[in-house]
Write a protein that holds these residues in place. Structure first.
Motif, PDB file in Angstrom:
ATOM      1  N   GLN A 245      -5.761   1.710   4.386  1.00  0.00           N
ATOM      2  CA  GLN A 245      -5.776   3.128   3.988  1.00  0.00           C
ATOM      3  C   GLN A 245      -4.447   3.799   4.348  1.00  0.00           C
ATOM      4  O   GLN A 245      -3.913   4.601   3.593  1.00  0.00           O
ATOM      5  CB  GLN A 245      -6.905   3.889   4.721  1.00  0.00           C
ATOM      6  CG  GLN A 245      -8.284   3.587   4.222  1.00  0.00           C
ATOM      7  CD  GLN A 245      -8.574   4.252   2.875  1.00  0.00           C
ATOM      8  OE1 GLN A 245      -7.756   4.966   2.320  1.00  0.00           O
ATOM      9  NE2 GLN A 245      -9.750   3.979   2.339  1.00  0.00           N
TER      10      GLN A 245
ATOM     11  N   SER B 117      -1.989   5.596   1.787  1.00  0.00           N
ATOM     12  CA  SER B 117      -1.667   7.024   1.912  1.00  0.00           C
ATOM     13  C   SER B 117      -0.155   7.261   1.895  1.00  0.00           C
ATOM     14  O   SER B 117       0.304   8.343   1.564  1.00  0.00           O
ATOM     15  CB  SER B 117      -2.291   7.613   3.176  1.00  0.00           C
ATOM     16  OG  SER B 117      -1.611   7.121   4.305  1.00  0.00           O
TER      17      SER B 117
ATOM     18  N   SER C 263       1.409   7.075  -2.267  1.00  0.00           N
ATOM     19  CA  SER C 263       0.493   7.793  -3.151  1.00  0.00           C
ATOM     20  C   SER C 263       0.743   7.455  -4.618  1.00  0.00           C
ATOM     21  O   SER C 263       1.846   7.595  -5.123  1.00  0.00           O
ATOM     22  CB  SER C 263       0.594   9.296  -2.909  1.00  0.00           C
ATOM     23  OG  SER C 263       1.925   9.628  -2.641  1.00  0.00           O
TER      24      SER C 263
END
Ligand code: SD4
Length: 325
Positions: A272, A276, A279
């Protein structure tokens, strides 16, 4: 090939690699040391590498340390010409030269790494020599190669006719760019937990196929491609090294486990974190595996297709990893 024949052949190959006498000698060691953990010995490695896992698992069953098991296990893949991302037969850089990266880390927090090394086959073993016989952690390129010869390593031609042919085909394409291999065999990161409750790991690769000359990825970078903390657990990575380095992925997973995450949850959080920071751009793969000191394991990747292999009750089991997409 019939399943029984396959495993029969496999165990012959593996016992040749192990050396039966050393197993017998070491089993006395096991008898004199009580087994401390119910989930041990455990070895787990990125991708589909049953022989490497059987070697490390059986060595630990015979009382050999997690560090020895991790280095000897990955040595099988370094010598396996079919693995196009590790050792002999690996894909070269843009100039047609095979350069290897590797690192090791033990239960005491000692570590060693070699980067961009030419002509040396067993680079995880060489990384261990850096750890044990020098005051340094990292040795690169010509310095690492010279050090290898001083320790008795032999010069080995790593570019095979098959890997040369693949490179020639790649270099004839007009828009040639580096690529992450997606075959079953890939960068091998291995984590081992021995019967004495000690953790160690190794990671070995040729890196990104057709990389820029001099490019080094995450695999030999302690904290990125591999991290071990004997009080907590261990993690290792495969995939696009630049993305792993930017989030210090393996260290991040160990720290997440220190703060209470299971190995599975920690791998998911680390993926994750990478997502992040990128993007919208997810056209690359990263996969992590992790174990904690109790012998629980976890694995997670960005895309489908990543698998890992682990040792259980004398067998090597290959399993698909869960993934974000
Ligand atoms: C690298 N992480 O050099 C390595 C490549 C890899 O499977 O894992 N390939 O970026």
């Amino acid at each position: 090939m019939k399943r029984r024949n396959f495993f029969g052949k496999l165990s012959m190959t593996v016992s040749g690699f192990l050396g039966v006498n050393s197993l017998e000698a070491q089993s006395q060691n096991l008898n004199s040391n009580p087994k401390r953990l119910t989930n041990s010995p455990l070895s787990i490695a990125t991708w589909n590498c049953p022989e490497a896992i059987l070697i490390s698992g059986k060595l630990m069953e015979a009382g050999i340390s997690a560090l020895d098991a991790a280095v000897k296990g990955v040595a099988f893949e370094e010598a396996n010409e079919k693995n196009t991302t590790v050792g002999i037969g690996a894909s070269p850089d843009q100039s047609g030269c095979v350069t290897l990266d590797a690192c090791v880390m033990d239960d005491k927090g000692n570590c060693g790494a070699v980067m961009a090394v030419e002509n040396i086959l067993h680079v995880a073993k060489l990384a261990r020599k850096v750890m044990e016989d020098t005051p340094h952690v990292n040795l690169a390129a010509a310095g690492a190669e010279e050090f290898a010869y001083s320790k008795g390593f032999k010069k080995t031609k790593l570019l095979t006719p098959a890997s040369k042919k693949r490179w020639e085909a790649w270099s004839q394409k007009s828009n040639s760019s580096p690529k992450i291999n997606v075959e079953n065999h890939d960068t091998i990161g291995m984590l081992c937990l021995d019967d004495y409750g000690n953790l160690s790991g190794s990671c070995t690769t040729s890196g990104l196929a057709y990389k820029m000359k001099g490019r080094v990825g995450d695999s030999p970078i302690i904290g990125s491609g591999l991290f071990v903390d004997n009080e907590v657990g261990a993690a290792t990575a495969t995939g696009l090294g630049e993305a792993v380095i930017k989030t210090v992925g393996s260290f991040l997973i160990v720290e997440l486990m220190r703060n209470g995450c299971s190995p599975q949850k920690a791998c998911e959080e680390a993926i994750q974190r990478i997502l992040s920071k990128h993007s919208g751009k997810t056209d690359f793969q990263v996969g992590f595996i992790a174990i904690n000191i109790s012998g629980e394991k976890g694995a997670y990747s960005i895309h489908k297709g990543f698998s890992y292999t682990y040792f259980k009750s004398g067998r090597a089991i290959n399993t698909s990893s869960a993934s974000f997409y």
